[in-house]
Design a protein around this motif. Structure first.
Motif, PDB file in Angstrom:
ATOM      1  N   ILE A 121      -9.363  47.668 -38.698  1.00  0.00           N
ATOM      2  CA  ILE A 121      -9.566  46.460 -38.468  1.00  0.00           C
ATOM      3  C   ILE A 121      -8.808  45.703 -37.416  1.00  0.00           C
ATOM      4  O   ILE A 121      -9.218  44.589 -36.422  1.00  0.00           O
ATOM      5  N   GLY A 122      -7.393  45.119 -37.997  1.00  0.00           N
ATOM      6  CA  GLY A 122      -6.460  44.660 -37.224  1.00  0.00           C
ATOM      7  C   GLY A 122      -6.397  45.606 -35.855  1.00  0.00           C
ATOM      8  O   GLY A 122      -5.868  44.351 -35.047  1.00  0.00           O
ATOM      9  N   TYR A 123      -6.424  46.364 -35.909  1.00  0.00           N
ATOM     10  CA  TYR A 123      -6.021  47.067 -35.050  1.00  0.00           C
ATOM     11  C   TYR A 123      -7.031  47.030 -33.770  1.00  0.00           C
ATOM     12  O   TYR A 123      -6.582  46.635 -32.242  1.00  0.00           O
ATOM     13  N   ILE A 124      -8.578  47.101 -33.934  1.00  0.00           N
ATOM     14  CA  ILE A 124      -9.457  46.057 -32.749  1.00  0.00           C
ATOM     15  C   ILE A 124      -9.623  45.061 -32.544  1.00  0.00           C
ATOM     16  O   ILE A 124     -10.755  44.724 -31.630  1.00  0.00           O
ATOM     17  N   SER A 125      -9.231  44.147 -33.861  1.00  0.00           N
ATOM     18  CA  SER A 125      -9.672  42.751 -33.867  1.00  0.00           C
ATOM     19  C   SER A 125      -9.417  42.162 -33.070  1.00  0.00           C
ATOM     20  O   SER A 125     -10.146  40.836 -31.797  1.00  0.00           O
ATOM     21  N   PRO A 126      -8.521  42.561 -31.763  1.00  0.00           N
ATOM     22  CA  PRO A 126      -8.696  41.571 -30.205  1.00  0.00           C
ATOM     23  C   PRO A 126      -8.968  42.257 -29.259  1.00  0.00           C
ATOM     24  O   PRO A 126      -8.791  41.330 -28.106  1.00  0.00           O
TER      25      PRO A 126
END
Length: 444
Positions: A121-126
């Motif tokens: 989730i963090g990898y694609i969040s931005p």
């Protein structure tokens, strides 16, 4: 949690630091090897067992990115970064409990399963937000953020090593190191949560192209197109080739020059790993920015075509020249990092910005596949060659030939990429100012 809309006059250059705060944190995953020897000695684990948390984390990265991508698009970057913060930090806290009680399954559960969800989730969040803020330079924007994932280990590796030296390498020392990691990363990632904003207009900078310019394709439709699967093969082949060296870098360079007059020491092999990490990080911003100038298809021709050439040079002449071996390996790792950083912009070119984060998440299943495939090829063949009585560079010759073949497959898949057929397009917003609710994608 509603996506926070940027006020008038908000600088788009505040968004990459917000993304970096998340990616530099979750990039710790590349430094997991620091914990392997202490865990093996304190808990009586084998090398295969101590690798389980990392392997599960990479698998969960791909799966959570694939299945959570639509939620990320729907709820916005602040929601996604918050979920990543909670999962990634909780993973360390659960692991700390597992180390303190000497229950290894808790470390696998915490770091591998719960923390792995935070990774995905963090990898694609931005990604989607950055592309909308920088429609004029999407490769550079995503490269800045994803550079952090490659560089996270440069911070985490010496930091973790220092903590283990201070706290001790027994189970209680490892538990305390995990605890400090979890709390520290929670604070650092919170900076990104507080700072991130979505643009209030489809043209965040005067004169820039519209963020919604060009074809717009939903995630549900994208995965039914040949373009998506061509890019899946491209990413999988490029990552397999890079991770094949990255996962076994230190023993590989020692094996290559083991039978020469100047063998590589343990400290020198550690320096080689650091150089590869630097090349990985530099490639993410350097090559992805170059793709804004020469185009996505052309840059992947470089990654795959020249990557195959670098592997051929190592296979033919690598054991006769240390500088050649190191240089070729660094170039391959720069292509590995560049491939990760460029793929969101490639997806944006083909499918638009409408659900690019969700599409990117689904594509990252290629990473999960490559994370298993690359190390399996190199380690399995090296083990069998060793059983056959071979040593040195001959342990890897067949592996490198296979990697060259995989890169050729990726090159062909890249050549097959064409613009998405117009029947898959959806109408794009026409107004200059796009209400936040209008930007929310349909459920996939």
């Amino acid at each position: 949690m509603s996506p926070p809309v940027a006020p008038a006059g908000w600088s788009r250059w505040l968004v990459p630091p917000a993304a970096l705060s998340v990616h530099l944190s979750i990039g710790q995953a590349y430094a997991w090897s620091v914990f392997k020897p202490p865990l093996e000695s304190s808990l009586g684990l084998s090398g295969t067992q101590s690798a389980l948390p990392f392997q599960l984390a990479i698998v969960m990265l791909g799966l959570s990115a694939a299945f959570g991508g639509t939620l990320v698009e729907r709820n916005g970057p602040r929601w996604a970064m918050t979920v990543a913060l909670v999962c990634f930090s909780s993973g360390f806290l659960i692991s700390a409990l597992g180390a303190a009680t000497e229950q290894y399954w808790l470390i696998v559960l915490g770091y591998g399963f719960v923390g792995g969800i935070g990774l995905g989730i963090g990898y694609i969040s931005p990604v989607s937000t950055l592309i909308k803020w920088f429609p004029d330079r999407p490769g550079m924007a995503t490269g800045i953020a994803i550079m952090g994932f490659g560089g996270g280990a440069l911070i985490a590796s010496p930091w973790s090593t220092q903590m283990l030296e201070s706290f001790g390498t027994d189970s209680s020392g490892i538990a305390l190191a995990f605890l400090v990691h979890g709390l520290s990363y929670a604070v650092f990632m919170a900076l990104g949560v507080l700072l991130v904003r979505v643009p209030r207009s489809e043209r965040p900078v005067e004169g820039a192209p519209s963020a919604f310019q060009g074809p717009q394709v939903s995630a549900r439709t994208a995965i039914r197109t040949p373009q998506f699967w061509c890019l899946w093969v491209v990413l999988c082949m490029n990552v397999t080739a890079g991770i094949g060296i990255l996962e076994k870098a230190a023993p590989m360079i020692q094996d290559f020059f083991k039978n020469t007059s100047a063998p590589v020491s343990v400290s020198a092999s550690a320096g080689f790993v650091a150089l590869l990490s630097a090349a990985n990080m530099a490639g993410r911003i350097g090559w992805s920015s170059t793709s804004d100038l020469i185009g996505r298809k052309n840059i992947y021709r470089v990654y795959l075509g020249f990557g195959a050439l670098m592997y051929a040079l190592i296979a033919l002449f690598g054991d006769s020249s240390k500088p050649l071996f190191v240089l070729c390996a660094m170039v391959i790792l720069s292509f590995y990092g560049g491939g990760f950083a460029t793929i969101p912009a490639y997806l944006k070119d083909l499918f638009g910005t409408y659900q690019v984060g969700a599409i990117h998440g689904r594509l990252l299943t290629a990473w999960s596949t490559a994370g298993v495939l690359g190390p399996l090829i190199v380690n399995w063949i090296a083990d069998h060659q060793k059983e056959a009585g071979k040593s040195g560079a001959s342990l890897y010759g067949l592996s490198f030939i296979i990697m060259i073949g995989l890169l050729v497959v990726g090159f062909v898949a890249n050549e097959l990429v064409r613009p998405v057929n117009a029947r898959h397009h959806i109408p794009a917003p026409r107004e200059e100012t796009v209400d936040v609710e209008r930007q929310q994608p349909e459920s996939a």
